[in-house]
Design a protein around this motif. Structure first.
Motif, short mmCIF file in Angstrom:
data_model
loop_
_atom_site.label_atom_id
_atom_site.label_comp_id
_atom_site.label_asym_id
_atom_site.label_seq_id
_atom_site.Cartn_x
_atom_site.Cartn_y
_atom_site.Cartn_z
N ASP A 276 0.81 -1.22 0.00
CA ASP A 276 0.00 0.00 0.00
C ASP A 276 0.85 1.27 0.00
OD1 ASP A 276 -2.41 -1.48 0.08
OD2 ASP A 276 -2.22 -1.71 2.26
N GLY A 277 2.16 1.12 -0.09
CA GLY A 277 3.04 2.27 -0.02
C GLY A 277 3.28 2.94 -1.36
N ASP A 278 4.04 4.02 -1.30
CA ASP A 278 4.45 4.73 -2.51
C ASP A 278 5.88 4.31 -2.88
OD1 ASP A 278 2.00 5.93 -2.57
OD2 ASP A 278 2.68 7.86 -1.79
N ASN A 279 6.39 4.83 -3.98
CA ASN A 279 7.68 4.38 -4.50
C ASN A 279 8.78 4.39 -3.45
OD1 ASN A 279 6.77 3.97 -7.18
ND2 ASN A 279 6.95 6.16 -7.61
N TRP A 280 8.84 5.46 -2.67
CA TRP A 280 9.95 5.67 -1.73
C TRP A 280 9.97 4.65 -0.61
CZ3 TRP A 280 9.31 9.18 -5.26
CH2 TRP A 280 8.06 9.84 -5.38
N ILE A 281 8.89 3.90 -0.47
CA ILE A 281 8.84 2.93 0.63
C ILE A 281 9.84 1.80 0.43
CG2 ILE A 281 7.13 1.23 -0.15
CD1 ILE A 281 5.74 1.85 2.67
N CYS A 282 10.35 1.67 -0.80
CA CYS A 282 11.43 0.70 -1.04
C CYS A 282 12.62 0.98 -0.13
CB CYS A 282 11.87 0.75 -2.50
SG CYS A 282 10.62 0.25 -3.69
N THR A 283 12.83 2.24 0.19
CA THR A 283 13.95 2.61 1.06
C THR A 283 13.82 1.96 2.43
OG1 THR A 283 13.99 4.75 -0.06
CG2 THR A 283 15.28 4.56 1.96
N ARG A 284 12.60 1.86 2.92
CA ARG A 284 12.39 1.26 4.24
C ARG A 284 12.85 -0.19 4.26
NH1 ARG A 284 6.74 2.33 7.10
NH2 ARG A 284 7.89 1.14 8.67
N VAL A 285 12.65 -0.90 3.16
CA VAL A 285 13.08 -2.30 3.09
C VAL A 285 14.59 -2.38 3.26
CG1 VAL A 285 13.15 -4.37 1.66
CG2 VAL A 285 11.14 -2.89 1.60
N ILE A 286 15.33 -1.48 2.57
CA ILE A 286 16.79 -1.48 2.68
C ILE A 286 17.22 -1.02 4.07
CG2 ILE A 286 18.93 -0.68 1.63
CD1 ILE A 286 17.30 -0.04 -0.91
N GLU A 287 16.52 -0.01 4.60
CA GLU A 287 16.84 0.49 5.95
C GLU A 287 16.67 -0.61 7.00
OE1 GLU A 287 15.65 5.24 5.67
OE2 GLU A 287 14.16 3.78 6.35
N GLU A 288 15.66 -1.42 6.83
CA GLU A 288 15.41 -2.50 7.79
C GLU A 288 16.54 -3.54 7.75
OE1 GLU A 288 11.55 -3.71 6.54
OE2 GLU A 288 10.58 -1.93 7.41
N ILE A 289 17.12 -3.72 6.57
CA ILE A 289 18.24 -4.65 6.45
C ILE A 289 19.48 -4.11 7.17
CG2 ILE A 289 19.86 -5.70 4.81
CD1 ILE A 289 17.52 -5.80 2.81
N VAL A 290 19.75 -2.81 7.01
CA VAL A 290 20.97 -2.23 7.58
C VAL A 290 20.78 -1.69 8.98
CG1 VAL A 290 21.79 -1.66 5.26
CG2 VAL A 290 20.60 0.10 6.58
N GLY A 291 19.52 -1.55 9.41
CA GLY A 291 19.26 -1.11 10.78
C GLY A 291 19.48 0.37 11.01
N ALA A 292 19.15 1.20 10.03
CA ALA A 292 19.30 2.66 10.18
C ALA A 292 18.27 3.35 9.32
CB ALA A 292 20.70 3.09 9.77
N GLU A 293 17.83 4.54 9.74
CA GLU A 293 16.85 5.32 8.99
C GLU A 293 17.39 6.69 8.70
OE1 GLU A 293 13.22 5.58 11.19
OE2 GLU A 293 12.71 3.45 10.91
N LEU A 294 17.02 7.21 7.54
CA LEU A 294 17.46 8.56 7.15
C LEU A 294 16.37 9.58 7.48
CD1 LEU A 294 19.85 10.03 5.79
CD2 LEU A 294 18.54 9.93 3.65
N HIS A 295 16.69 10.53 8.33
CA HIS A 295 15.75 11.59 8.71
C HIS A 295 16.34 12.95 8.31
CE1 HIS A 295 12.95 9.15 11.23
NE2 HIS A 295 14.02 8.34 11.26
N ARG A 296 15.45 13.92 8.23
CA ARG A 296 15.90 15.25 7.83
C ARG A 296 16.93 15.80 8.81
NH1 ARG A 296 14.27 19.08 4.21
NH2 ARG A 296 12.42 17.96 3.61
#
Length: 296
Positions: A276-296
């Motif tokens: 149900d996500g938008d294109n950018w949600i693919c980033t969350r999948v990679i973030e979950e693998i590496v254990g880090a999130e990008l915030h402003r």
């Protein structure tokens, strides 16, 4: 009065309808969603009960559905546009479908007296709503001339890319292979920055002012660092479908597409995990693998 129609009143089609109405077209429309039909009526559109009814009340009709089967049904079905439009009317195929599907629709419309313009669009939800879409238009020059006013009402740029059905879809397939690849590279770079401890704002500042900066990269990165992964008007299913079309065309023509194929895998992962996500949600999948999130 100038008359037009829109079949499919979602994120994209509602924008087409809004701008046709804004530019003085009496605009008929149809969608399977009652909610969308109500919103269309509220903006001044004339809601109809079928694609055929829209065709009967419009000189040109934009078809903004999801896939080739839907396009064929609303154009050539029993209660479709071809059997209900007045002779000399024009179907403007603005949905993104397979080039072969557009060619087949064109062949089956021959002799009907109804014209076809094959013109997928680029610009997404903002472009549709603001009337600034880029159109990749293929059709007979005189047909394109006669329908220029309606197309200009919804578009900022119209490229004439060919004369035959499928020509517009072919150019769109090439474009989406590039956009999908840029998206996936941006998602990976964002995850790399997150894992390395770089701030999202620093990354955006550099990317947007560098030679890599463009609308595709900047929009993706802004949504990522603001954690806007749903309801931004760029549903993942659409790009997933478009990349499928690009890769199918490449397979048909025997063209190697390593980068676009890799991008397809990124979108496979995103669509499977977050349908149900938008294109950018693919980033969350990679973030979950590496254990880090990008915030402003």
């Amino acid at each position: 009065m100038k008359t037009a129609g829109v079949i499919g009143l979602g994120d994209m089609g509602s924008g087409l309808a809004k701008n046709l109405i804004k530019n003085g077209f009496e605009t008929s429309g149809f969608d399977l969603s009652n909610t969308r039909m109500s919103a269309f009526a509220e903006m001044g559109g004339k809601a109809k009960d079928s694609a055929g009814e829209v065709g009967a009340h419009a000189d040109c009709v934009f078809v903004m559905v999801m896939n080739g089967d839907q396009a064929r049904e609303v154009i050539l079905g029993e209660d479709g546009l071809v059997t209900n439009m007045g002779k000399g009317g024009t179907v403007i195929l603005s949905a993104t479908i397979k080039p072969a599907e557009a060619r087949a629709i064109g062949r089956d419309m021959e002799g009907s007296g109804i014209n076809l313009i094959d013109t997928p669009v680029s610009g997404g939800f903002p472009g549709a709503q603001n009337g600034t879409l880029t159109m990749m238009a293929a059709g007979a020059p005189d047909v394109l001339d006669r329908n220029a006013e309606a197309m200009q009402a919804v578009s900022g740029t119209i490229h004439r890319v060919g004369a035959n059905p499928g020509d517009g879809q072919t150019v769109k397939a090439c474009l989406q292979s590039l956009i999908g690849s840029i998206f996936s590279a941006t998602f990976e770079a964002a995850a790399l920055a997150a894992k390395a401890g770089v701030s999202g704002q620093a990354l955006l500042d550099v990317f947007s002012s560098s030679s890599a900066g463009c609308g595709v990269v900047n929009t993706a990165l802004e949504n990522i660092i603001d954690r806007k992964f749903v309801a931004t008007g760029s549903h993942i299913a659409t790009m997933h479908k478009d990349l499928t079309i690009s890769l199918a065309l490449a397979s048909e023509l025997g063209v190697p597409m390593q980068t676009a194929s890799s991008a397809m895998q990124v979108f496979h992962a995103g669509k499977t995990k977050y349908p149900d996500g938008d294109n950018w949600i693919c980033t969350r999948v990679i973030e979950e693998i590496v254990g880090a999130e990008l915030h402003r």
